[in-house]
Enzyme design. Structure first.
Site, mmCIF file in Angstrom:
data_model
loop_
_atom_site.group_PDB
_atom_site.id
_atom_site.type_symbol
_atom_site.label_atom_id
_atom_site.label_comp_id
_atom_site.label_asym_id
_atom_site.label_seq_id
_atom_site.Cartn_x
_atom_site.Cartn_y
_atom_site.Cartn_z
ATOM 1 C CB CYS A 1 -80.552 -43.590 19.139
ATOM 2 S SG CYS A 1 -80.026 -43.858 20.638
ATOM 3 C CB CYS B 1 -79.086 -51.378 19.728
ATOM 4 S SG CYS B 1 -78.925 -50.343 21.108
HETATM 5 N N1 SAH Z 1 -74.663 -47.795 22.248
HETATM 6 C C1 SAH Z 1 -73.816 -47.356 22.730
HETATM 7 C C2 SAH Z 1 -72.508 -47.675 22.215
HETATM 8 C C3 SAH Z 1 -72.096 -47.152 20.772
HETATM 9 S S1 SAH Z 1 -73.191 -46.762 19.550
HETATM 10 C C4 SAH Z 1 -73.879 -45.662 22.603
HETATM 11 O O1 SAH Z 1 -74.763 -45.342 22.026
HETATM 12 O O2 SAH Z 1 -73.159 -45.030 23.027
HETATM 13 C C5 SAH Z 1 -72.457 -46.150 18.346
HETATM 14 C C6 SAH Z 1 -71.938 -44.792 18.235
HETATM 15 O O3 SAH Z 1 -72.140 -44.375 16.981
HETATM 16 C C7 SAH Z 1 -72.649 -43.708 19.134
HETATM 17 O O4 SAH Z 1 -71.500 -42.967 19.877
HETATM 18 C C8 SAH Z 1 -73.492 -43.208 18.190
HETATM 19 O O5 SAH Z 1 -73.683 -41.549 18.792
HETATM 20 C C9 SAH Z 1 -72.800 -43.203 16.917
HETATM 21 N N2 SAH Z 1 -73.735 -42.940 15.757
HETATM 22 C C10 SAH Z 1 -74.736 -43.712 15.401
HETATM 23 N N3 SAH Z 1 -75.255 -43.235 14.463
HETATM 24 C C11 SAH Z 1 -74.496 -42.478 13.934
HETATM 25 C C12 SAH Z 1 -74.393 -41.600 12.606
HETATM 26 N N4 SAH Z 1 -75.331 -41.776 11.840
HETATM 27 N N5 SAH Z 1 -73.428 -40.893 12.293
HETATM 28 C C13 SAH Z 1 -72.356 -40.884 13.358
HETATM 29 N N6 SAH Z 1 -72.384 -41.323 14.483
HETATM 30 C C14 SAH Z 1 -73.356 -42.241 14.714
HETATM 31 FE FE1 SF4 Z 2 -78.019 -48.267 20.654
HETATM 32 FE FE2 SF4 Z 2 -78.586 -45.737 20.333
HETATM 33 FE FE3 SF4 Z 2 -76.106 -46.711 20.525
HETATM 34 FE FE4 SF4 Z 2 -77.457 -46.835 18.248
HETATM 35 S S1 SF4 Z 2 -76.498 -45.142 19.261
HETATM 36 S S2 SF4 Z 2 -76.139 -48.418 19.347
HETATM 37 S S3 SF4 Z 2 -79.571 -47.319 19.055
HETATM 38 S S4 SF4 Z 2 -77.860 -46.953 22.030
#
Ligand code: SAH
Ligand code: SF4
Length: 357
Positions: free
Chosen positions: A126, A122
């Site tokens: 984040c 991605c």
């Molecule tokens: N990129 C898109 C699609 C889903 S990403 C988005 O960010 O909305 C995957 C999901 O997993 C997101 O809702 C994110 O908030 C969550 N996520 C990522 N890292 C995480 C973590 N360490 N613990 C719990 N949820 C997490």
């Molecule tokens: Fe990409 Fe952020 Fe979603 Fe992770 S949480 S998949 S980095 S947009």
């Protein structure tokens, strides 16, 4: 290296336009999405020459399962290899178990949700997300997205006519791969294929406002989920650098324009991180931010992994946050950490696999 085209990349109309006679497209769709075949040879009612020509030009098995993990709660996480060696994850979430009446008859069937990936890696980056750590490799094609669900249904003996829900919440930012994602939504929804109605499909985004508007203009009828995670721009920028390009106001404005099904609400995901965004003042701001929007909030426990400085919030803080919102009329649920014992958050299975090499 694969040179053949992926047949799941084609909508039924596209398939009909590329073969003769066109009515065979429906039969081929049936074989792929109802009978889960893995080769063209199995398509018994097609003429031999057609099977050979399909075999020469297309593949029907673009993904290879390389790992599966079972969770105690019935969820299963899959790792798939693409033709170029990259890997992506998909998860089968058991939302409700099968239940029986006292006389042994079935009260209701299992309820499943499949969480799918849209990209390898991605770009959004984040700070809390493991998928982001590996950087961005490439977009998935519509067929590679569709195939994740087909394989999961097949592996779990989920009959073609059984309803499943889809969430684009796996690896990748779906709106950064809008064209292929939109196409996959249409292939999923095709009545001659998996027939997963668009109101059973939810696209989750980190908030690419202009693409939210573009998706809305497609009038697909899909549900929208916004990964908000913070209520002021300063904090959101540190957690999600994309906020510099698309700030909170631009997201809210885009959401207000998005066509929402009468019986649905826009979902706001809020990943709760201990001592970062779990205080009641954030809940208060969230309430005013969502004022006037048909919304629901989904609080997610941060799921820790090796090397992260972020921590999982306490259950009490989570409940307090929820209560603040529900008492004031906002729909707010706490996402059950489905498959927590198998590293629920996407990106985490792939990470284990790579670090094991
Ligand atoms: N990129 C898109 C699609 C889903 S990403 C988005 O960010 O909305 C995957 C999901 O997993 C997101 O809702 C994110 O908030 C969550 N996520 C990522 N890292 C995480 C973590 N360490 N613990 C719990 N949820 C997490
Ligand atoms: Fe990409 Fe952020 Fe979603 Fe992770 S949480 S998949 S980095 S947009």
């Amino acid at each position: 290296m694969q040179t053949k085209k992926i047949i799941q990349d084609l909508t039924r109309e596209e398939l009909a336009n590329s073969i003769k006679p066109a009515f065979r497209a429906k039969q081929i769709y049936n074989w792929i999405y109802h009978k889960y075949v893995t080769s063209f040879d199995e398509m018994k009612n097609l003429p031999k020459e057609m099977k050979l020509s399909l075999e020469e030009n297309y593949t029907v098995s673009p993904l290879k399962q390389v790992m599966v993990q079972n969770s105690k709660d019935g969820s299963r996480k899959y790792l798939y290899e693409l033709h170029d060696g990259h890997t992506v994850e998909a998860v089968l979430l058991l939302m409700r178990d099968k239940e029986y009446h006292e006389d042994g008859s079935v009260k209701h069937q299992e309820r499943y949700t499949v969480c799918i990936s849209s990209q390898v890696g991605c770009k959004v980056g984040c700070a809390f997300c493991l998928t982001a750590k590996g950087g961005f490799m490439r977009n998935l094609t519509a067929g590679e997205i569709v195939e994740q669900v087909r394989l999961i249904k097949q592996d779990n003996n989920i009959a073609a006519n059984r309803r499943v829900n889809l969430v684009y919440m796996g690896m990748g930012e779906p709106l950064d791969n809008l064209k292929e994602v939109v196409k996959s939504v249409k292939v999923f929804a095709d009545v001659d294929g998996m027939a997963i109605a668009t109101h059973r499909q939810t696209i989750s985004t980190s908030g690419l406002s202009s693409k939210i508007e573009k998706l809305g203009r497609e009038e697909l009828g899909v549900n929208l989920a916004i990964s908000l995670h913070a209520v002021d721009d300063d904090l959101r920028e540190t957690l999600m650098p994309i906020n510099k390009a698309y700030n909170i106001k631009s997201i809210i404005d885009a959401v207000k324009k998005f066509p929402v099904n009468d019986r649905k609400r826009v979902m706001f995901e809020y990943l709760v991180i201990k001592d970062v965004n779990d205080d009641i003042s954030a809940a208060k701001k969230l309430l005013s931010l969502l004022d006037g929007i048909k919304s629901k909030v989904n609080l997610i426990y941060f799921n820790p992994y090796g090397g992260t400085e972020f921590k999982r919030p306490s259950e009490m803080d989570m409940k307090k946050f929820q209560e603040y919102l529900t008492l004031r009329g906002l729909h707010c649920t706490i996402r059950e950490s489905k498959g927590l014992d198998i590293s629920a958050a996407c990106g985490q299975l792939r990470e284990q696999e790579t670090s094991a090499i």
